[in-house]
Scaffold this active site. Structure first.
Site, PDB file in Angstrom:
ATOM      1  N   LYS A   5       0.822  -1.211   0.000  1.00 50.82           N
ATOM      2  CA  LYS A   5       0.000   0.000   0.000  1.00 50.82           C
ATOM      3  C   LYS A   5       0.860   1.267   0.000  1.00 50.82           C
ATOM      4  O   LYS A   5       0.669   2.182  -0.805  1.00 50.82           O
ATOM      5  CB  LYS A   5      -0.937  -0.030   1.218  1.00 50.82           C
ATOM      6  N   ASP A  56      -6.739   0.140   0.089  1.00 48.02           N
ATOM      7  CA  ASP A  56      -6.904  -0.247   1.491  1.00 48.02           C
ATOM      8  C   ASP A  56      -8.325  -0.778   1.650  1.00 48.02           C
ATOM      9  O   ASP A  56      -9.078  -0.838   0.689  1.00 48.02           O
ATOM     10  CB  ASP A  56      -6.655   0.942   2.427  1.00 48.02           C
TER      11      ASP A  56
END
Length: 377
Positions: A241, A260
DNA sequence: TTTCGACCTCTTAA
DNA sequence: ATTAAGAGGTCGA
């Protein structure tokens, strides 16, 4: 010492750039807002910005050590580069609105129409790496606080303006020493203290990590997003991420969508994503690909706008949600002054807490002003 | 190879 | 006022 501040202007509508949105929507964490002027320190100057409907106004204050003889031009070049001004935002918004209309035929307003002027920045790669290591399991407010204290503690002093001291973002050599971890913990970085110190030391360690240098990091701008991803996840505290955030926000990979759990939910709810609904590596890549296919070459930018539309913080000070004006009333104001001692210096921190009523709801808007009053050897 | 708990601290919501 | 959950995750078992 007083500095003559010369303001210059650049024609640029708020539809192309909304400073208050762009600088608070969770991509940059180091801008100050003092008396409606946005300020930021680079490695050799303070940049000052404000805007009206049709113009961006800019000024600068060089560091005393700077030998720049063409300040206005180099400042403008920085601004054009930093804000990616070669990209026409209005066209992209139009394109994304079409996508949204197709996926959500029932909805009246698009998230894009309600939040104009949000564009991706092109930030300094090293700074972006550290910023997003700080971002894990964290919120915008705290990340901003951490960035400021990092510069304050380790950054080179640039200059002073309006009672505020500005420091450059510290380079790896300043953060690589083992004792940095403990100090960062004291400063409230939590478990990220170790990540930052270790990553910084990787950039300094030519023996074990000869391929990891500031030069090679910058060179990622001319490589593929896959190469960038592979390089970045090697760094300590950088997972998939965070790597994608860095890739998107400083390495010119505009189509990369960091995913996410929140983005996964949005993809399922609004954009017809059908796949795993719990997050794992497969789901991560599927969502990323899905949104990239949907929104195209600037999918990462589109995602920034969607994220911004969901940030409650961002509605403070911006008088529009779904076309309705929000009422701001100052209800109360608190000023708190406290002394803080660091190694070799004593400083006074002035915290101004303004309590507002926003459409009847009580909100606290905090502005931190750091004022140095005394220095000891 | 995938899954799962621990991890620092702070803010917000109840 | 006090407390608990969550914050645009990553690491290591």
């Amino acid at each position: 010492m007083t500095v003559d501040l010369v303001w210059r202007s650049l024609p640029l509508s708020t539809k192309e750039l909304s400073l208050s949105r762009v600088l608070r929507c969770g991509q940059a964490f180091r801008w100050n807002n003092v008396n409606s002027v946005w300020s930021f320190s680079t490695k050799d100057r303070i940049i000052l910005l404000k805007q009206d409907d049709q113009n961006l106004h800019y000024a600068y204050i060089l560091a005393e050590s700077s030998k720049d003889r063409n300040g206005p031009e180099s400042t403008l070049l920085f601004i054009a580069d930093y804000f990616n001004l070669d990209v026409k935002l209005a066209d992209l918004y139009e394109q994304w609105s079409q996508v949204e209309k197709k996926c959500r035929p029932g909805s009246k307003t698009t998230s894009f129409a309600g939040f104009p002027g949000i564009r991706m920045l092109r930030q300094d790669p090293w700074e972006t790496v550290v910023l997003f290591i700080c971002s894990s399991n964290n919120n915008v407010k705290r990340i901003s606080k951490m960035c400021h204290s990092l510069c304050h503690e380790y950054g080179t002093f640039i200059n002073e303006h309006d009672g505020v001291n500005y420091y450059a973002f510290p380079q790896p050599e300043l953060l690589a020493k083992p004792e940095v971890e403990d100090r960062l913990r004291e400063l409230g970085f939590g478990y990220r203290a170790k990540y930052i110190q270790r990553t910084a030391s990787m950039f300094m360690d030519n023996e074990n990590y000869p391929h990891i240098t500031l030069d090679s990091l910058w060179e990622l701008r001319s490589k593929t997003s896959e190469e960038a991803h592979e390089y970045l996840i090697e760094l300590c505290g950088v997972g998939p991420k965070v790597a994608d955030c860095i890739s998107l926000m400083c390495l010119d990979n505009h189509d990369v969508v960091p995913v996410d759990t929140h983005v996964l939910q949005i993809a399922v709810r609004d954009y017809k994503f059908k796949g795993p609904k719990t997050m794992n590596k497969i789901a991560y890549n599927q969502v990323k690909q899905h949104l990239r296919d949907l929104f195209g070459e600037y999918a990462g930018w589109a995602q920034l706008v969607m994220f911004a539309a969901d940030l409650s913080d961002l509605n403070n000070g911006i008088n529009q949600v779904d076309g309705q004006a929000i009422k701001h009333e100052v209800a109360d104001m608190k000023v708190e002054v406290k002394q803080e001692s660091y190694v070799g210096k004593v400083e006074q921190v002035v915290k101004v807490e303004q309590v507002e009523r926003v459409s009847g709801k009580r909100k606290i808007k905090t502005d931190m002003v750091v004022k140095k009053i005394k220095t000891e050897a």
